[in-house]
Design a protein around this motif. Sequence first.
Motif, PDB file in Angstrom:
ATOM      1  N   UNK A  79     -11.513 -25.677  44.998  1.00  0.00           N
ATOM      2  CA  UNK A  79     -12.871 -25.581  45.538  1.00  0.00           C
ATOM      3  C   UNK A  79     -13.793 -26.675  45.028  1.00  0.00           C
ATOM      4  N   UNK A  80     -13.677 -27.002  43.746  1.00  0.00           N
ATOM      5  CA  UNK A  80     -14.432 -28.117  43.167  1.00  0.00           C
ATOM      6  C   UNK A  80     -13.603 -28.701  42.032  1.00  0.00           C
ATOM      7  N   UNK A  81     -13.519 -30.009  41.948  1.00  0.00           N
ATOM      8  CA  UNK A  81     -12.665 -30.631  40.931  1.00  0.00           C
ATOM      9  C   UNK A  81     -13.085 -30.253  39.511  1.00  0.00           C
ATOM     10  N   UNK A  82     -12.083 -30.034  38.664  1.00  0.00           N
ATOM     11  CA  UNK A  82     -12.309 -29.742  37.260  1.00  0.00           C
ATOM     12  C   UNK A  82     -12.281 -31.057  36.481  1.00  0.00           C
ATOM     13  N   UNK A  83     -13.058 -31.188  35.407  1.00  0.00           N
ATOM     14  CA  UNK A  83     -13.061 -32.446  34.644  1.00  0.00           C
ATOM     15  C   UNK A  83     -11.682 -32.904  34.187  1.00  0.00           C
ATOM     16  N   UNK A  84     -10.769 -31.972  33.936  1.00  0.00           N
ATOM     17  CA  UNK A  84      -9.429 -32.363  33.479  1.00  0.00           C
ATOM     18  C   UNK A  84      -8.511 -32.757  34.634  1.00  0.00           C
ATOM     19  N   UNK A  85      -8.942 -32.513  35.873  1.00  0.00           N
ATOM     20  CA  UNK A  85      -8.156 -32.857  37.075  1.00  0.00           C
ATOM     21  C   UNK A  85      -6.741 -32.286  37.016  1.00  0.00           C
ATOM     22  N   UNK A  86      -6.650 -31.042  36.552  1.00  0.00           N
ATOM     23  CA  UNK A  86      -5.390 -30.303  36.490  1.00  0.00           C
ATOM     24  C   UNK A  86      -5.592 -28.989  37.234  1.00  0.00           C
ATOM     25  N   UNK A 150     -13.259 -17.768  40.955  1.00  0.00           N
ATOM     26  CA  UNK A 150     -14.385 -18.066  40.069  1.00  0.00           C
ATOM     27  C   UNK A 150     -14.323 -17.231  38.799  1.00  0.00           C
ATOM     28  N   UNK A 151     -13.856 -15.997  38.910  1.00  0.00           N
ATOM     29  CA  UNK A 151     -13.706 -15.149  37.723  1.00  0.00           C
ATOM     30  C   UNK A 151     -12.589 -15.708  36.835  1.00  0.00           C
ATOM     31  N   UNK A 152     -11.481 -16.101  37.445  1.00  0.00           N
ATOM     32  CA  UNK A 152     -10.372 -16.661  36.669  1.00  0.00           C
ATOM     33  C   UNK A 152     -10.806 -17.944  35.973  1.00  0.00           C
ATOM     34  N   UNK A 153     -11.593 -18.763  36.672  1.00  0.00           N
ATOM     35  CA  UNK A 153     -12.103 -19.990  36.048  1.00  0.00           C
ATOM     36  C   UNK A 153     -12.974 -19.647  34.844  1.00  0.00           C
TER      37      UNK A 153
END
Length: 249
Positions: A79-86, A150-153
């Motif tokens: 949904x939106x890229x994470x800073x770690x790109x994983x 979103x909860x898992x994130x």
Amino acid sequence: MTGPEPVSLWHRLADTSVLLDGFHALKHALRFGAEVPVAVAVDRGAALALAEELAPDVRDTLDGLLTQVPESAYASLVPRPHPTAVAALAVRPSRAAHLEKLAHTPRTAPVVVLDNPRNLGNAGAVIRLAAGFGATGVVTTGTLDPWHPTVVRGGAGLHFATAVERLTVAELPCGPVFALDPEGDDIRGVKLPDDAVLAFGSERSGLSPELRARADHLVALPMRPQVSSYNLATSVAMTLYHWSLGGGV
């Protein structure tokens, strides 16, 4: 895997899998036994270097799992890229196994109940806290899906470290229900047993009538006058910390 294969596999599995968004979510999920059929990274080498630094216990597992994909392919999967790109997909744990764990007695740690929560991020933060304290599980009532991405994130992948399920109030695990309420007894004078069911009302409206009727004890956190409330995750943290100390009379 190389080329488009991981992306194709991702699309086949996405609708029935748990999204692990970011390195830390994947790290925690692996530590607690998650089954991960596909994992991708924009920079595989950087991800493995991060594992070497922060999580050497899962470095070899990640080496066998991670596939490097172009940034555009990665961005299309989340949904939106994470800073770690994983990112990765995991198999959702068995509901039957979770229900068995929640129902098992005697319990050595409480169950946390979020009564009709509204905020996905708050729910994730609570699951992360509960996992850190070794709680038996986290149960939500109402419409919020505790396995929403979103909860898992927000939980940093620690859903796999505890039993997370959605139940009705009537289906709550056995055990004395201690519900947090401003009109309750000061928690500092209450001993929370290991088999407690610790219930927290929604951010907006507090405890539902059904949960309040089920409660065996109403307890309150210390709070100075004219302060209306604590954040939900803060309330859970304070309560679990009190339990962990064996506090009370």
